[in-house]
Write an enzyme that holds these catalytic residues in place. Structure first.
Site, PDB file in Angstrom:
ATOM      1  N   GLU A 269       0.867  -1.174   0.000  1.00  0.00           N
ATOM      2  CA  GLU A 269       0.000   0.000   0.000  1.00  0.00           C
ATOM      3  C   GLU A 269       0.899   1.218   0.000  1.00  0.00           C
ATOM      4  O   GLU A 269       1.705   1.415   0.917  1.00  0.00           O
ATOM      5  CB  GLU A 269      -0.921   0.032   1.224  1.00  0.00           C
ATOM      6  CG  GLU A 269      -1.914   1.184   1.154  1.00  0.00           C
ATOM      7  CD  GLU A 269      -2.405   1.649   2.496  1.00  0.00           C
ATOM      8  OE1 GLU A 269      -2.084   2.799   2.881  1.00  0.00           O
ATOM      9  OE2 GLU A 269      -3.085   0.862   3.175  1.00  0.00           O
ATOM     10  N   LEU A 270       0.757   2.062  -1.043  1.00  0.00           N
ATOM     11  CA  LEU A 270       1.732   3.115  -1.279  1.00  0.00           C
ATOM     12  C   LEU A 270       1.080   4.495  -1.203  1.00  0.00           C
ATOM     13  O   LEU A 270       0.105   4.680  -0.481  1.00  0.00           O
ATOM     14  CB  LEU A 270       2.414   2.862  -2.630  1.00  0.00           C
ATOM     15  CG  LEU A 270       3.006   1.449  -2.784  1.00  0.00           C
ATOM     16  CD1 LEU A 270       3.549   1.224  -4.166  1.00  0.00           C
ATOM     17  CD2 LEU A 270       4.070   1.183  -1.723  1.00  0.00           C
ATOM     18  N   CYS A 303      -2.167   7.970   4.308  1.00  0.00           N
ATOM     19  CA  CYS A 303      -2.126   7.673   2.873  1.00  0.00           C
ATOM     20  C   CYS A 303      -3.481   7.876   2.200  1.00  0.00           C
ATOM     21  O   CYS A 303      -3.541   8.197   1.018  1.00  0.00           O
ATOM     22  CB  CYS A 303      -1.672   6.234   2.658  1.00  0.00           C
ATOM     23  SG  CYS A 303       0.025   5.898   3.148  1.00  0.00           S
TER      24      CYS A 303
END
Length: 532
Positions: A269-270, A303
């Site tokens: 997960e970026l 994020c």
């Protein structure tokens, strides 16, 4: 923590971790499982004050390799248990996290500088996500029958085997929720975990491991290592059977390449530059509060938080005025209670990035509607929640992920324009749509290139729907956490097929031409009678 800070927080005399003595008393227990030389340490600092928090042991590549050896030995015993037996410690873990939340809330605030209300989101997530998988893992991992090659003569089933030992590499911004959400399903699937939390916020992850062992998880199944990526990063991939990573897109891409070279799986997960679309029929009371929370939870160091807000031109002036007023009224403080609307940034580099993005936007002509300046009189890394208008593509805040309390607002004319703007990015992690017509909101959501889209909520609705997958499109990630995929990514499928009565090579003496004719007739019959 200083005596003055203790007085300000109002928590003197409470049990937990609001004093240095409490942390120092707990450190041997929390750090005792770290695979590292205790003589090699680095000292973390508190974002609220800049003062030291703890001296934490640092691992070498050899320490990491040793941790994997220990984990493999423990994993073989763990995998021999039934999924239901493996779930039992995690049901207890849920209860312990909730009952001992005061101490972990203190640790999270001390390490990250976030507001207590945002620290509680981590407590809720660590407990809720764990219970979700503990309840469902036995069903998801059970053996499944499937039609065989020859009905009645072939018996086929498949089952899930654990990968082995999983590397879980987690960042500093959600130091309890993210390590737990990746490690727990891996463990429930029968794996062991070698975990590398960010050193700055490692105590939160070490606390979770300590609580899991107290709940009955066997030793050496969840082993922490600490250190700089340059020293131990390669070892975490080269010794693993699977890698779960949360962090930046460039680092995620490098990890994926190294994992691919070894033909092992990874999920990541970026980053995100997440958009919100406010339609002309949005309930502005609801929307202003929700967008504010979506932009500034954890000081924007999330994020899946919103950094771009697109507002229909007919509501743009009213929304921006009300939104800016609400943001200007937010309470910032360093208290260990629920009084703050927003806390501090965690790292000096994030503070500097936020300030640089705001300065760049202002210098190039953007308008600051709210915030826009440091608040170091509260603490060294505090920055005001900031709303910008007139942000252009030449400005860093337009396309780059700020990862801080900065949001840009833009007007749009119609839905096509809004969707085009929302999708005009290399990222695709999260998005939100705000409208009174939820059916319309869902239709709009399906046109947005993002792994999760919330309607009339910023991020929590999709994130906390643990039965649904969560992850990114484009440069925002690989694979998914949560949902069925969040557990099964840590397994290998194995098919077992046994044959009886009829040989697939035909009866003795049958030639190949006759066999092909029989098989052709059988295929036609099975189609006709819907056997296949």
């Amino acid at each position: 923590m200083t005596t003055a800070m203790q007085r300000k927080s109002g928590l003197r005399g409470l049990s937990g971790f609001t004093t240095r003595a409490a942390v120092e008393a707990a450190l041997p227990r929390l750090t005792g499982r770290v695979a590292a030389d205790p003589a090699r340490t680095t000292t973390t600092t508190a974002p609220f004050t800049g003062e030291p928090v703890a001296a934490l042991p640092q691992s070498t590549a050899a320490d990491v390799a040793g941790a994997f050896e220990r984990a493999r030995a423990a994993q073989r015993r763990w995998a021999a248990l039934t999924p239901r037996e493996r779930a039992e410690p995690f049901v207890r873990f849920h209860d312990l996290v909730l009952s001992r939340q005061r101490e972990i809330l203190d640790i999270i605030q001390w390490e990250t500088g976030k507001a207590r209300r945002h620290a509680f989101e981590e407590v809720y997530d660590a407990a809720g996500g764990t219970l979700h998988y503990a309840r469902r893992a036995p069903r998801l991992l059970r053996r499944e029958r499937t039609p065989g090659a020859v009905p009645g003569a072939t018996r086929t089933y498949f089952h899930r085997r654990p990968k082995g030992v999983v590397s879980v590499i987690s960042p500093w911004n959600y130091p309890l929720a993210l390590p737990v959400s990746d490690a727990v399903p891996a463990l429930l699937a029968g794996n062991a975990v070698v975990a590398k939390p960010d050193t700055q916020t490692a105590l939160s992850a070490l606390w979770a491991i300590d609580v899991a062992v107290e709940a009955g998880l066997p030793e050496d199944l969840w082993i922490p290592v600490l250190g700089e990526p340059a020293e131990i990063g390669d070892a975490l991939i080269d010794n693993a059977d699977y890698v779960a990573f949360t962090g930046s897109s460039p680092v995620g891409a490098a990890i994926a390449q190294r994992a691919a070279a070894r033909l092992i799986g990874c999920s990541a997960e970026l980053g995100g530059k997440n958009p919100a679309i406010v339609c002309e029929d949005a309930d502005l009371d609801w929307t202003v509060e929700g967008v504010q929370r979506a932009c500034f939870s954890n000081a924007g160091q999330l994020c899946i938080s919103m950094e771009r807000v697109y507002v229909h031109e007919s509501r743009y002036a009213e929304f921006t005025e009300r939104f800016a007023d609400a943001v200007r009224g937010m309470e910032l403080n360093a208290d260990f209670d629920y009084s703050a609307d927003m806390g501090s940034l965690t790292l000096r580099r994030q503070f500097e990035r936020v300030d640089a993005h705001v300065r760049d936007a202002r210098d190039k002509g953007a308008e600051v509607l709210a915030g826009g300046r440091p608040r170091t009189e509260i603490g060294p890394l505090f920055y005001e929640p900031t709303v910008l208008a007139g942000v252009a593509p030449t400005m860093a805040a337009c396309g780059e992920e700020t990862f801080g309390p900065v949001v840009a607002v833009y007007p749009f004319g119609d839905e096509d324009e809004a969707v085009h703007a929302a999708n005009a990015t290399d990222y695709g992690l999260n998005a939100s749509v705000w409208t009174r017509d939820t059916a319309r909101g869902r239709r709009l959501a399906e046109r947005i290139d993002a792994g999760t889209v919330n309607v009339n909520e910023g991020y929590g609705a999709a994130w906390a729907s643990y039965g649904a997958p969560m992850g990114g499109m484009k440069r925002s990630g690989l694979g998914r956490r949560h949902g069925v995929e969040g557990l099964l990514r840590y397994t290998e499928s194995q098919t077992i097929a046994s044959q009886r009565f009829v040989s697939l090579g035909g009866t003795p003496g049958m030639n190949a031409e006759t066999l092909s004719s029989v098989m052709t007739a059988s295929a036609r019959l099975m189609k006709r009678f819907r056997i296949r």
